[in-house]
Scaffold this motif. Structure first.
Motif, PDB file in Angstrom:
ATOM      1  N   VAL A 111       0.873  -1.171   0.000  1.00 26.79           N
ATOM      2  CA  VAL A 111       0.000   0.000   0.000  1.00 26.79           C
ATOM      3  C   VAL A 111       0.911   1.222   0.000  1.00 26.79           C
ATOM      4  N   LEU A 112       0.773   2.059  -1.037  1.00 24.89           N
ATOM      5  CA  LEU A 112       1.629   3.232  -1.202  1.00 24.89           C
ATOM      6  C   LEU A 112       0.863   4.498  -0.855  1.00 24.89           C
ATOM      7  N   LYS A 113       1.591   5.499  -0.382  1.00 26.10           N
ATOM      8  CA  LYS A 113       0.958   6.793  -0.106  1.00 26.10           C
ATOM      9  C   LYS A 113       0.455   7.437  -1.384  1.00 26.10           C
ATOM     10  N   ASP A 114       1.292   7.400  -2.428  1.00 30.03           N
ATOM     11  CA  ASP A 114       0.966   8.059  -3.693  1.00 30.03           C
ATOM     12  C   ASP A 114       1.489   7.198  -4.846  1.00 30.03           C
ATOM     13  N   GLU A 115       0.584   6.512  -5.525  1.00 28.39           N
ATOM     14  CA  GLU A 115       1.003   5.619  -6.606  1.00 28.39           C
ATOM     15  C   GLU A 115       1.521   6.379  -7.828  1.00 28.39           C
ATOM     16  N   SER A 116       1.209   7.670  -7.922  1.00 29.73           N
ATOM     17  CA  SER A 116       1.696   8.464  -9.062  1.00 29.73           C
ATOM     18  C   SER A 116       3.214   8.664  -9.002  1.00 29.73           C
ATOM     19  N   LYS A 117       3.814   8.422  -7.825  1.00 29.95           N
ATOM     20  CA  LYS A 117       5.272   8.571  -7.692  1.00 29.95           C
ATOM     21  C   LYS A 117       6.044   7.358  -8.208  1.00 29.95           C
ATOM     22  N   VAL A 118       5.325   6.286  -8.569  1.00 34.45           N
ATOM     23  CA  VAL A 118       5.992   5.068  -9.055  1.00 34.45           C
ATOM     24  C   VAL A 118       6.536   5.303 -10.462  1.00 34.45           C
ATOM     25  N   ASN A 119       7.804   4.971 -10.667  1.00 39.27           N
ATOM     26  CA  ASN A 119       8.412   5.034 -11.995  1.00 39.27           C
ATOM     27  C   ASN A 119       8.276   3.646 -12.624  1.00 39.27           C
ATOM     28  N   HIS A 120       7.191   3.463 -13.395  1.00 42.65           N
ATOM     29  CA  HIS A 120       6.856   2.140 -13.925  1.00 42.65           C
ATOM     30  C   HIS A 120       7.939   1.614 -14.869  1.00 42.65           C
ATOM     31  N   GLU A 121       8.508   2.488 -15.669  1.00 39.24           N
ATOM     32  CA  GLU A 121       9.518   2.039 -16.634  1.00 39.24           C
ATOM     33  C   GLU A 121      10.753   1.509 -15.911  1.00 39.24           C
ATOM     34  N   ASP A 122      11.241   2.281 -14.925  1.00 37.36           N
ATOM     35  CA  ASP A 122      12.411   1.825 -14.161  1.00 37.36           C
ATOM     36  C   ASP A 122      12.104   0.543 -13.398  1.00 37.36           C
ATOM     37  N   LEU A 123      10.899   0.480 -12.808  1.00 37.13           N
ATOM     38  CA  LEU A 123      10.521  -0.677 -12.008  1.00 37.13           C
ATOM     39  C   LEU A 123      10.497  -1.952 -12.860  1.00 37.13           C
ATOM     40  N   ASN A 124       9.862  -1.868 -14.037  1.00 35.08           N
ATOM     41  CA  ASN A 124       9.716  -3.063 -14.876  1.00 35.08           C
ATOM     42  C   ASN A 124      11.008  -3.454 -15.577  1.00 35.08           C
ATOM     43  N   ASN A 125      11.995  -2.580 -15.555  1.00 31.96           N
ATOM     44  CA  ASN A 125      13.285  -2.904 -16.175  1.00 31.96           C
ATOM     45  C   ASN A 125      14.274  -3.536 -15.195  1.00 31.96           C
ATOM     46  N   ILE A 126      13.891  -3.615 -13.925  1.00 30.38           N
ATOM     47  CA  ILE A 126      14.745  -4.256 -12.922  1.00 30.38           C
ATOM     48  C   ILE A 126      14.704  -5.762 -13.132  1.00 30.38           C
ATOM     49  N   ASP A 127      15.854  -6.412 -13.071  1.00 34.46           N
ATOM     50  CA  ASP A 127      15.955  -7.837 -13.374  1.00 34.46           C
ATOM     51  C   ASP A 127      15.013  -8.702 -12.541  1.00 34.46           C
ATOM     52  N   LEU A 128      14.845  -8.352 -11.267  1.00 33.85           N
ATOM     53  CA  LEU A 128      14.012  -9.165 -10.373  1.00 33.85           C
ATOM     54  C   LEU A 128      12.528  -9.061 -10.689  1.00 33.85           C
ATOM     55  N   VAL A 129      12.120  -7.976 -11.340  1.00 30.17           N
ATOM     56  CA  VAL A 129      10.695  -7.667 -11.514  1.00 30.17           C
ATOM     57  C   VAL A 129      10.163  -8.266 -12.812  1.00 30.17           C
ATOM     58  N   ARG A 130       9.058  -9.012 -12.685  1.00 32.59           N
ATOM     59  CA  ARG A 130       8.417  -9.607 -13.861  1.00 32.59           C
ATOM     60  C   ARG A 130       7.163  -8.861 -14.288  1.00 32.59           C
ATOM     61  N   GLY A 131       6.823  -7.836 -13.573  1.00 36.55           N
ATOM     62  CA  GLY A 131       5.638  -7.053 -13.893  1.00 36.55           C
ATOM     63  C   GLY A 131       5.101  -6.376 -12.654  1.00 36.55           C
ATOM     64  N   SER A 132       4.180  -5.440 -12.838  1.00 31.59           N
ATOM     65  CA  SER A 132       3.574  -4.742 -11.704  1.00 31.59           C
ATOM     66  C   SER A 132       2.199  -4.238 -12.110  1.00 31.59           C
ATOM     67  N   PHE A 133       1.329  -4.100 -11.115  1.00 32.48           N
ATOM     68  CA  PHE A 133      -0.011  -3.586 -11.383  1.00 32.48           C
ATOM     69  C   PHE A 133      -0.638  -3.123 -10.075  1.00 32.48           C
ATOM     70  N   SER A 134      -1.697  -2.342 -10.213  1.00 30.96           N
ATOM     71  CA  SER A 134      -2.410  -1.840  -9.042  1.00 30.96           C
ATOM     72  C   SER A 134      -3.847  -2.337  -9.098  1.00 30.96           C
ATOM     73  N   THR A 135      -4.323  -2.878  -7.995  1.00 29.54           N
ATOM     74  CA  THR A 135      -5.702  -3.360  -7.942  1.00 29.54           C
ATOM     75  C   THR A 135      -6.211  -3.321  -6.510  1.00 29.54           C
ATOM     76  N   ASN A 136      -7.467  -2.898  -6.359  1.00 31.44           N
ATOM     77  CA  ASN A 136      -8.129  -2.886  -5.045  1.00 31.44           C
ATOM     78  C   ASN A 136      -7.312  -2.179  -3.969  1.00 31.44           C
ATOM     79  N   GLY A 137      -6.669  -1.050  -4.345  1.00 34.30           N
ATOM     80  CA  GLY A 137      -5.921  -0.263  -3.380  1.00 34.30           C
ATOM     81  C   GLY A 137      -4.535  -0.782  -3.066  1.00 34.30           C
ATOM     82  N   GLN A 138      -4.141  -1.911  -3.684  1.00 34.52           N
ATOM     83  CA  GLN A 138      -2.807  -2.472  -3.464  1.00 34.52           C
ATOM     84  C   GLN A 138      -1.965  -2.348  -4.727  1.00 34.52           C
TER      85      GLN A 138
END
Length: 478
Positions: free
Chosen positions: A32-59
Motif C-alpha cells: 500500500v503506497l501513499k501516492d502511486e503516481s510517484k511510481v516510476n513504472h519504466e524503471d521498475l519493470n526494467n529491474i531484473d528481479l521484476v516480472r511485472g507490476s499492477f495496481s488493484t483494489n488499493g494495493q
C-alpha cells in the motif's frame, strides 16, 4: 538476488517514505503506497528481479516469482524499515482508499477466492466423469462406460467426489463469507449446510414440485413457509452469512463472557435460520432467478452482443478486479440451468492473453522480456494470466489489444452456439474438461481463434511498432 536490486525496486516505488505497508503472497510483493503516481513504472519493470507490476483494489503489486519473493521481501523490509504486515492488515489499509463499489467487489473476491481450489477441483473431476459417461466422444451413440461397464463404479465415485463441492456449495460459501464478515467460521459452515439440509425439498426439484403443487410447508403463526433447500444457490447464503456475522458480533459485545457459549451461537443461528427461511431465502432466490433470466435472455436474443461484450471485456475486468463478481453468476447459472455460458469465454480470454504473450517472444529483442513472455504465456495457457497480462501485454499495450480482439471473436462464436460449461474448472487449455461434451467441437473452434488471432495480430502490430521505433531512433540520430 542482491540488495542493490531491491534498493532499485524501493527507489522506483517512490522511496521508502512512499510505502505504508508491505506483505507478500506466493509470487508478488503486495504494497500500500501513499501516492502511486510517484511510481516510476519504466524503471521498475526494467529491474531484473521484476516480472511485472499492477495496481488493484488499493494495493500495488510487484510480480517477483515463487521462492525469490520471500528473499526479496525480507530485504525489502530491512531497507524500508516497514514492519512486516499481515495480508489482512494490508487489505484493511488498502480498503481505506476504495469507493463503495470497489469495497463490494473486494468483499466478493475475499469470499470466493478461498473456495476456488475446491470449485476448480470439482470442475476438473466432473470433466473426467463427462468423458467417461457421455456418448459420442469415443464411440458412436455410446459412452466409455457403456462399452466398458467395469468402469461404471469408478465413474460413479468420481462423480460423487466432484458433485460434493457443488451440492454443499452453501456450506463452503457460508464458511468463507462469515469469516470475511467477522463471525465464527464454524457457524458459517452450519448455516450453509442448514440451507441444504436433506429434510428440505431439493432446489433442483423445486420447479417440478411447484407445478404439481406438492411442496411441503411449515406453518409459523399463520405464515406458510415452503420447506425448500438452496442447493447451488449463491445469494441466499451470502446475505444470510452477513446477517449471522452481524448478529453474532452484536451479541458478543453485550453478553458476559461466562454465558457467551450458551447464548451467542444458539441465538445467532436461531434468528438467522428463521430469517433465512422466511425472508432472506425467498427474496434472494427470486432475485437470483431474475439475474439468471436476464443473462439467459441477453445471450438468447442477442448472442453476438453478449459474446462480444463479455469475451472482449473480461480481461479489462481482471485489471479492475471486478471479474470476481462473475464467479457468483457462473455458480448461480450452474445451479439454476445446469451450466454456464460465461465461464467458457473466460477460458478463451486467458488463452488469448497467453497467445499474445507468446508472440512477444518473437517480436521483442529484449532478452528479459523474451524470457518473461515465454514463461508467462505457459502460465496463461494453464489459467493464470497475471504474469502475461501485467508483465508483458499491458506493458506494450498492443498485445493486450490483440488478445481482447481474439477473445471477443472467440466469445461471439461460443455465444452464438450457446456453448456451456457444466462446472468451473481450469480457465486455460484444460478448460475443455469442464465444457459439456456436445459443445466440444464449437469450443475447440473458439479455442483455435483465441490462439491464432492474438498471436498473428501481435506479430503484425509488433512489426509496425518495431519499425516505428527504428524510424524514431534514425530521425534522432540525424
Amino acid at each position: 538476488m542482491n540488495r542493490a536490486s531491491v534498493e532499485q525496486i524501493v527507489h522506483a516505488l517512490g522511496g521508502k517514505e512512499n510505502i505504508l505497508t508491505a506483505t507478500h503472497c506466493v509470487t508478488r510483493l503486495r504494497l500500500v503506497l501513499k501516492d502511486e503516481s510517484k511510481v516510476n513504472h519504466e524503471d521498475l519493470n526494467n529491474i531484473d528481479l521484476v516480472r511485472g507490476s499492477f495496481s488493484t483494489n488499493g494495493q500495488f503489486q510487484v510480480v517477483i516469482g515463487q521462492g525469490t519473493v520471500d528473499k526479496v521481501y525480507k530485504e525489502f523490509v530491512n531497507i524500508t524499515g516497514v514492519g512486516e504486515s499481515s495480508k489482512e492488515e494490508v487489505k484493511d489499509e488498502a480498503s481505506k482508499k476504495m469507493n463503495p463499489l470497489q469495497r463490494a467487489v473486494k468483499a466478493l473476491a475475499d469470499i470466493f477466492i478461498p473456495i476456488l481450489p475446491a470449485i476448480v477441483t470439482a470442475g476438473l473431476l466432473m470433466g473426467i466423469n463427462n468423458i467417461l459417461t457421455n456418448p459420442n466422444i469415443f464411440f458412436d451413440s455410446k459412452s466409455v462406460v457403456d462399452v466398458y461397464p467395469q468402469w461404471g463404479d469408478f465413474a460413479n465415485i468420481i462423480n460423487l467426489i466432484a458433485n460434493t463441492a457443488f451440492t454443499f456449495l452453501p456450506g463452503l460459501i457460508g464458511w468463507s463469507a462469515v469469516t470475511k464478515f467477522g463471525g465464527s467460521p464454524i457457524l458459517g459452515i452450519v448455516l450453509g449446510l442448514m440451507l441444504v439440509h436433506p429434510d428440505l425439498l431439493n432446489a433442483w426439484g423445486y420447479g417440478e414440485a411447484q407445478t404439481k403443487g406438492d411442496i411441503a410447508t411449515w406453518n409459523l403463526f399463520g405464515l406458510e413457509i415452503e420447506k425448500v433447500g438452496y442447493q447451488g444457490q449463491v445469494l441466499p447464503v451470502l446475505v444470510a452469512s452477513y446477517v449471522l456475522a452481524k448478529i453474532e458480533k452484536f451479541l458478543r459485545k453485550r453478553i458476559p463472557d461466562a454465558i457467551q457459549l450458551l447464548v451467542v451461537a444458539p441465538v445467532a443461528l436461531l434468528v438467522t435460520g428463521f430469517l433465512s427461511f422466511i425472508i432472506i431465502g425467498p427474496i434472494t432466490m427470486n432475485l437470483g432467478g431474475l439475474i439468471t433470466d436476464g443473462v439467459v435472455y441477453l445471450f438468447d436474443k442477442a448472442p453476438i452482443v453478449g459474446g462480444l461484450v463479455y469475451g472482449g471485456l473480461y480481461a479489462p475486468l481482471v485489471i479492475t478486479g471486478m471479474h470476481h463478481t462473475f464467479l457468483a453468476v457462473d455458480l448461480q447459472l450452474i445451479g439454476t440451468i445446469g451450466g454456464t455460458f460465461l465461464w467458457p469465454m473466460l477460458a478463451l480470454s486467458n488463452i488469448a492473453q497467453g497467445s499474445a504473450a507468446l508472440a512477444m517472444m518473437l517480436v521483442t529483442k529484449n532478452e528479459k522480456v523474451k524470457g518473461l513472455a515465454g514463461a508467462s504465456s505457459l502460465s496463461a495457457y494453464l489459467g493464470v494470466t497475471e504474469p502475461a497480462m501485467f508483465g508483458v501485454n499491458l506493458r506494450f499495450r498492443y498485445p493486450f489489444i490483440a488478445a481482447i480482439i481474439g477473445s471477443a471473436i472467440g466469445g461471439i462464436v461460443l455465444a452464438t452456439n450457446l456453448v456451456k460449461a457444466s462446472s468451473v474448472g481450469v480457465g486455460g487449455l484444460p478448460a475443455f474438461f469442464s465444457i459439456i461434451p456436445s459443445f466440444w467441437p464449437v469450443f475447440f473452434i473458439g479455442m483455435g481463434i483465441s490462439i491464432v488471432v492474438p498471436f498473428l495480430l501481435t506479430l503484425v502490430m509488433g512489426k509496425f511498432a518495431n519499425r516505428k521505433e527504428v524510424e524514431v531512433k534514425r530521425s534522432i540520430s540525424q
